[in-house]
Design a protein around this motif. Structure first.
Motif, short mmCIF file in Angstrom:
data_model
loop_
_atom_site.label_atom_id
_atom_site.label_comp_id
_atom_site.label_asym_id
_atom_site.label_seq_id
_atom_site.Cartn_x
_atom_site.Cartn_y
_atom_site.Cartn_z
N LEU A 165 0.79 24.10 45.49
CA LEU A 165 1.94 24.99 45.37
C LEU A 165 2.62 24.68 44.04
CD1 LEU A 165 4.17 26.94 46.31
CD2 LEU A 165 5.11 25.10 47.69
N ILE A 166 2.71 25.69 43.18
CA ILE A 166 3.31 25.53 41.85
C ILE A 166 4.73 26.09 41.88
CG2 ILE A 166 3.07 26.06 39.39
CD1 ILE A 166 0.75 24.40 40.63
N LEU A 167 5.70 25.33 41.37
CA LEU A 167 7.09 25.78 41.30
C LEU A 167 7.53 25.87 39.84
CD1 LEU A 167 8.73 23.59 44.11
CD2 LEU A 167 7.99 25.99 44.25
N LEU A 168 8.16 27.01 39.51
CA LEU A 168 8.67 27.26 38.16
C LEU A 168 10.17 27.51 38.24
CD1 LEU A 168 5.78 29.59 36.93
CD2 LEU A 168 6.08 27.15 36.44
N HIS A 169 10.91 26.89 37.36
CA HIS A 169 12.36 26.78 37.48
C HIS A 169 13.12 27.84 36.67
CE1 HIS A 169 12.48 25.12 33.38
NE2 HIS A 169 11.38 24.47 33.71
N ALA A 170 14.43 27.89 36.93
CA ALA A 170 15.33 28.76 36.18
C ALA A 170 15.60 28.18 34.80
CB ALA A 170 16.65 28.91 36.94
N MET A 171 15.90 29.05 33.84
CA MET A 171 16.17 28.63 32.47
C MET A 171 17.33 27.63 32.42
SD MET A 171 17.55 30.81 29.21
CE MET A 171 19.24 30.54 29.74
N GLY A 172 17.10 26.52 31.72
CA GLY A 172 18.13 25.53 31.53
C GLY A 172 18.30 24.53 32.66
N PHE A 173 17.71 24.80 33.82
CA PHE A 173 17.91 23.94 34.98
C PHE A 173 16.81 22.90 35.15
CE2 PHE A 173 20.93 27.19 36.24
CZ PHE A 173 21.91 26.45 36.88
N SER A 174 15.60 23.18 34.75
CA SER A 174 14.44 22.30 34.91
C SER A 174 13.97 22.29 36.36
CB SER A 174 14.73 20.87 34.44
OG SER A 174 15.30 20.09 35.48
N SER A 175 12.89 21.58 36.60
CA SER A 175 12.29 21.52 37.93
C SER A 175 13.17 20.84 38.97
CB SER A 175 10.94 20.79 37.86
OG SER A 175 10.01 21.52 37.10
N THR A 176 14.19 20.11 38.52
CA THR A 176 15.07 19.46 39.49
C THR A 176 15.84 20.49 40.33
OG1 THR A 176 16.93 19.28 37.93
CG2 THR A 176 15.34 17.45 38.00
N VAL A 177 15.87 21.75 39.90
CA VAL A 177 16.60 22.80 40.62
C VAL A 177 16.07 23.02 42.03
CG1 VAL A 177 15.21 24.81 39.96
CG2 VAL A 177 17.70 25.06 40.23
N TRP A 178 14.86 22.54 42.31
CA TRP A 178 14.24 22.77 43.62
C TRP A 178 14.65 21.75 44.67
CZ3 TRP A 178 12.12 27.33 44.37
CH2 TRP A 178 11.61 28.04 43.27
N PHE A 179 15.61 20.89 44.39
CA PHE A 179 15.93 19.83 45.35
C PHE A 179 16.33 20.35 46.74
CE2 PHE A 179 20.31 20.60 44.02
CZ PHE A 179 21.06 20.32 45.16
N PRO A 180 16.99 21.53 46.90
CA PRO A 180 17.32 21.95 48.26
C PRO A 180 16.12 22.43 49.08
CG PRO A 180 18.75 23.03 46.62
CD PRO A 180 17.57 22.46 45.90
N ASN A 181 15.00 22.67 48.41
CA ASN A 181 13.84 23.27 49.07
C ASN A 181 12.66 22.31 49.22
OD1 ASN A 181 14.84 25.23 46.55
ND2 ASN A 181 15.17 26.08 48.60
N ILE A 182 12.72 21.20 48.50
CA ILE A 182 11.51 20.40 48.34
C ILE A 182 11.07 19.72 49.63
CG2 ILE A 182 12.59 18.23 47.60
CD1 ILE A 182 9.49 19.99 46.06
N GLU A 183 12.01 19.33 50.48
CA GLU A 183 11.63 18.65 51.72
C GLU A 183 10.80 19.56 52.62
OE1 GLU A 183 13.61 16.02 55.35
OE2 GLU A 183 14.87 16.83 53.74
N VAL A 184 11.19 20.83 52.71
CA VAL A 184 10.46 21.80 53.52
C VAL A 184 9.08 22.06 52.92
CG1 VAL A 184 10.41 24.20 54.29
CG2 VAL A 184 12.53 22.88 54.46
N LEU A 185 9.03 22.27 51.62
CA LEU A 185 7.77 22.64 50.97
C LEU A 185 6.78 21.48 50.97
CD1 LEU A 185 9.18 24.67 47.94
CD2 LEU A 185 8.15 25.56 50.04
N ALA A 186 7.28 20.26 50.81
CA ALA A 186 6.39 19.10 50.69
C ALA A 186 5.82 18.63 52.02
CB ALA A 186 7.13 17.94 50.01
#
Length: 296
Positions: free
Chosen positions: A67-88
């Motif tokens: 599963l590849i995640l691409l982030h919002a401009m200026g936020f970086s991949s850390t923006v996915w922290f609210p979702n990562i537990e479910v996805l991982a």
């Protein structure tokens, strides 16, 4: 669960994004503080491409579907922290810092057009030995996800999009103006003013501090602005697609985006979420997680 971070590969300087070592260090500190919000074990490393060193955060079971995640401009991949537990829980997640944006990736040259954005991600997936995958993106990352799904349709199994920038309809001129002003005056007050306009919800302070640090210490380097895809391009997307939009979206017209997407994409589920602005995964994480989980 204990978090474990493992650094491998190179930690290269980033002169295109940061003009001094001190500025880079200041930004990296804020990045690491945001990454500490991740609630699952992860590892980080760099993969070399012809565009430079691409920074990757990975977590989830090694035998999980990629599963590849691409982030919002200026936020970086850390923006996915609210979702990562479910996805991982089920998927082998690779959250990839786009090499043309302000983050931990260290470009030697910047992707200059959509094809080069596709070439860059192709190289990264080849290095990861990922032949096909699910791909998800938020905001500019949604635009990049669609671009790659058009560029390498055979590699994409499913596609989920959260508030993709432009893509289906043009950006509002006010959004472009506000980005220019924030970049020109990267003070804390101007960044917070922009974020409050983008989202009516109170967002995580640590992540917003990182976003501010990107513009305060870095040089905006994005050479491929988000645009609108043609009818023919969107009709080529025959994989299952999830599109989530907020009814308080401010960067473009969510209703028109919903209409055009559902008319042109063959296999799409789209929804406009009440009470949500642009940064859906930060504003409505539980609901977004539920919709992504149902889709996957």
């Amino acid at each position: 669960m204990e978090r474990k971070e493992i650094h491998t590969g190179v930690t290269s300087s980033n002169p295109i994004h940061f003009t001094t070592v001190q500025k880079e260090m200041n930004y990296n500190l804020k990045y690491e503080q945001s990454l500490a919000l991740w609630s699952v074990p992860y590892k980080t490393w760099y993969e070399p491409t012809r565009f430079g060193q691409t920074h990757i955060i990975s977590c989830g079971p090694d035998d999980g579907e990629p599963l590849i995640l691409l982030h919002a401009m200026g936020f970086s991949s850390t923006v996915w922290f609210p979702n990562i537990e479910v996805l991982a829980q089920r998927y082998k997640v690779y959250a990839i810092d786009f090499i043309g944006d302000l983050n931990r990736s260290a470009p030697s040259i910047l992707p200059a057009n959509r094809d080069e954005c596709g070439e860059w991600l192709d190289e990264v997936l080849d290095r990861l030995e990922v032949t096909d995958c699910i791909i998800g993106g938020i905001s500019y990352g949604g635009y990049l996800a669609i671009n790659y799904a058009i560029y390498a349709t055979h590699r994409i199994q499913r596609l989920f999009l959260l508030s993709p920038a432009a893509s289906f309809v043009p950006l509002h001129k006010q959004f472009i103006y506000r980005i220019i002003v924030m970049n020109a005056i990267p003070m804390k007050w101007s960044v917070h003013h922009f974020i409050k306009w983008l989202s009516k919800h109170k967002l995580n302070k640590t992540l917003i501090d990182q976003f501010h640090a990107a513009f305060r210490y870095g040089s905006l380097s994005l050479r491929v602005p988000p645009g609108v895809y043609s009818d023919d391009e969107l009709k080529r997307l025959d994989m299952p697609i999830l599109l989530l939009l907020g009814d308080q979206e401010v960067i473009s017209d969510a209703n028109l985006a919903y209409t055009r997407a559902t008319q042109l994409c063959k296999n799409i589920y789209a929804e406009i979420i009440p009470g949500a602005g642009h940064l859906l995964n930060l504003e409505k994480p539980e609901y977004v997680n539920m919709k992504i989980n149902e889709f996957l």
